[in-house]
Motif scaffolding. Structure first.
Motif, PDB file in Angstrom:
ATOM      1  N   GLY A 232       0.830  -1.192   0.000  1.00  0.00           N
ATOM      2  CA  GLY A 232       0.000   0.000   0.000  1.00  0.00           C
ATOM      3  C   GLY A 232       0.866   1.245   0.000  1.00  0.00           C
ATOM      4  O   GLY A 232       1.860   1.328   0.723  1.00  0.00           O
TER       5      GLY A 232
ATOM      6  N   ASP B   5       0.430   5.654  -0.122  1.00  0.00           N
ATOM      7  CA  ASP B   5      -0.570   6.720  -0.065  1.00  0.00           C
ATOM      8  C   ASP B   5      -0.422   7.721  -1.204  1.00  0.00           C
ATOM      9  O   ASP B   5      -1.140   8.711  -1.262  1.00  0.00           O
ATOM     10  CB  ASP B   5      -0.557   7.414   1.295  1.00  0.00           C
ATOM     11  CG  ASP B   5       0.682   8.256   1.527  1.00  0.00           C
ATOM     12  OD1 ASP B   5       1.736   7.920   0.967  1.00  0.00           O
ATOM     13  OD2 ASP B   5       0.597   9.244   2.286  1.00  0.00           O
TER      14      ASP B   5
ATOM     15  N   HIS C 152       3.586  -7.745   3.909  1.00  0.00           N
ATOM     16  CA  HIS C 152       2.763  -6.562   3.676  1.00  0.00           C
ATOM     17  C   HIS C 152       3.596  -5.312   3.912  1.00  0.00           C
ATOM     18  O   HIS C 152       4.364  -5.247   4.881  1.00  0.00           O
ATOM     19  CB  HIS C 152       1.568  -6.537   4.631  1.00  0.00           C
ATOM     20  CG  HIS C 152       0.655  -7.711   4.509  1.00  0.00           C
ATOM     21  ND1 HIS C 152       1.023  -8.990   4.889  1.00  0.00           N
ATOM     22  CD2 HIS C 152      -0.618  -7.812   4.043  1.00  0.00           C
ATOM     23  CE1 HIS C 152       0.012  -9.815   4.667  1.00  0.00           C
ATOM     24  NE2 HIS C 152      -0.994  -9.126   4.164  1.00  0.00           N
TER      25      HIS C 152
ATOM     26  N   CYS D 112       3.447  -0.850   3.889  1.00  0.00           N
ATOM     27  CA  CYS D 112       2.751   0.429   3.748  1.00  0.00           C
ATOM     28  C   CYS D 112       3.826   1.502   3.628  1.00  0.00           C
ATOM     29  O   CYS D 112       4.573   1.754   4.583  1.00  0.00           O
ATOM     30  CB  CYS D 112       1.855   0.714   4.946  1.00  0.00           C
ATOM     31  SG  CYS D 112       1.127   2.365   4.911  1.00  0.00           S
TER      32      CYS D 112
ATOM     33  N   ALA E 258      -4.075   6.203   6.444  1.00  0.00           N
ATOM     34  CA  ALA E 258      -3.009   5.266   6.048  1.00  0.00           C
ATOM     35  C   ALA E 258      -3.156   3.952   6.803  1.00  0.00           C
ATOM     36  O   ALA E 258      -3.036   2.866   6.220  1.00  0.00           O
ATOM     37  CB  ALA E 258      -1.640   5.879   6.309  1.00  0.00           C
ATOM     38  N   LYS E 259      -3.451   4.028   8.094  1.00  0.00           N
ATOM     39  CA  LYS E 259      -3.643   2.804   8.877  1.00  0.00           C
ATOM     40  C   LYS E 259      -4.844   2.013   8.353  1.00  0.00           C
ATOM     41  O   LYS E 259      -4.806   0.790   8.274  1.00  0.00           O
ATOM     42  CB  LYS E 259      -3.840   3.152  10.357  1.00  0.00           C
ATOM     43  CG  LYS E 259      -2.566   3.643  11.040  1.00  0.00           C
ATOM     44  CD  LYS E 259      -2.726   3.688  12.546  1.00  0.00           C
ATOM     45  CE  LYS E 259      -3.706   4.748  12.987  1.00  0.00           C
ATOM     46  NZ  LYS E 259      -3.753   4.866  14.464  1.00  0.00           N
TER      47      LYS E 259
ATOM     48  N   THR F 181      -4.173  -0.197   5.284  1.00  0.00           N
ATOM     49  CA  THR F 181      -3.284  -1.357   5.479  1.00  0.00           C
ATOM     50  C   THR F 181      -4.050  -2.578   5.967  1.00  0.00           C
ATOM     51  O   THR F 181      -3.505  -3.687   5.982  1.00  0.00           O
ATOM     52  CB  THR F 181      -2.177  -1.053   6.520  1.00  0.00           C
ATOM     53  OG1 THR F 181      -2.780  -0.841   7.795  1.00  0.00           O
ATOM     54  CG2 THR F 181      -1.347   0.145   6.112  1.00  0.00           C
TER      55      THR F 181
END
Length: 311
Positions: A217, A219, A288, A290, A301-302, A305
């Protein structure tokens, strides 16, 4: 009135409990606040079933959010306020997803003031959005319209991972009993590592070279596009999900059946456009990432994820 969810992490137990909760409060009506950890499944297993139930019963619903990306999660059961084809037909809509800035626009009030069900997704962030310095809209008008909807709807559901004091104070202004349901989330099985972006990028390169399944991920849409391009050039099959690609056939297929479709790919690269709309419940990804560039807020953002419930 307070109650607790029994499930402590996303999964079959949490899903069943949320579905039962949705059925219960739809029958009861009233004002309900649901708080549970990020990625718990509130949108998929509580909000969506309630909106679908209302639609099946011929009742009008309004979904209020603070950004467009979330409202796009309900396109199959809910008209979008930004859809030009609904102009002049607002009073005939079954369901409307509305960014809170526009809540007091007269054309939308033809629908909202008839709504049997009002859902406020990410409620604390909605209130924070109204109060922020750069709010684009009539702050006072939106404030009063939102309060009127909470006072009048048969069922009001406010959901968020973090319930702020100011949200509760705002809800209290409606003068209705608040039914508060809290879910405690056990994340003790997760190993979370913080590092510089350059280090994370090198780790991604190592994973791609080793053929590991990765979910990444970012942003920033620009950075997401660059990441997907790099992975594709290494001969890996990558799915890129951004606001720009949401309408692509392969992305639409993924949104409809993420747990099966993702197994056709080596990597998933996505931007914040993939929030509160995807629930991956089958273990597939090995690592994973971010990568946070400060384009969006930390809470957002959290949120993005947590699309993989097995993480």
């Amino acid at each position: 009135i307070n109650s607790k969810l029994k499930a402590l992490r996303p999964g079959a137990e949490a899903t069943a409990e949320l579905l039962a909760y949705a059925e219960k409060i739809y029958a009861e009506g009233g004002v309900h606040v649901l708080t549970a950890g990020l990625g718990f499944g509130k949108t998929q297993h509580a909000i969506r079933p309630i909106m679908q139930r209302a639609k099946d019963h011929g009742k009008k619903t309004t979904l209020l959010t603070h950004r467009v990306s979330i409202s796009g999660s309900f396109e199959d059961i809910c008209a979008q306020y930004s859809d030009s084809t609904i102009a002049g037909k607002e009073d005939k809509l079954d369901s409307l997803a509305l960014v809170v800035n526009s809540a007091n626009h007269q054309r939308f009030q033809l629908h909202t003031e008839q709504s049997d069900v009002v859902v406020i997704d990410e409620g604390s962030q909605v209130i924070a959005h109204i109060l922020q310095k750069g709010f684009q809209g009539n702050r006072r008008g939106v404030f009063h319209e939102l309060l009127k909807l909470i006072k009048c709807a048969r069922l009001v559901l406010v959901a968020d991972a973090f319930i702020s004091d100011i949200l509760i104070k705002f809800l209290c202004l409606a003068g209705r009993i608040i039914n508060f349901t809290r879910g405690g989330v056990d994340n003790s099985q997760n190993e979370i590592v913080l590092t510089e972006i350059a280090t994370a990028q090198r780790l991604v390169i190592d994973d791609v070279a080793a053929g590991r399944k990765t979910m990444i991920g970012l942003d920033s849409r620009k950075e997401a596009e660059a990441m997907a391009s790099y992975i594709a050039k290494q001969g890996q099959k990558v799915l890129l999900v951004t606001q720009k690609t949401r309408s692509y056939s392969e992305v639409s297929a993924f949104f409809k059946a993420p747990n099966s479709v993702i197994k056709s790919y080596d990597a998933l690269v996505y931007s914040p456009s993939m929030q509160s709309s995807i629930s991956i419940v089958e273990k597939y990804f090995e690592n994973h990432y971010c990568l946070f560039f400060g384009v969006i807020g930390v809470d957002d953002a959290k949120q993005f994820t947590r699309r993989d419930r097995t993480n």
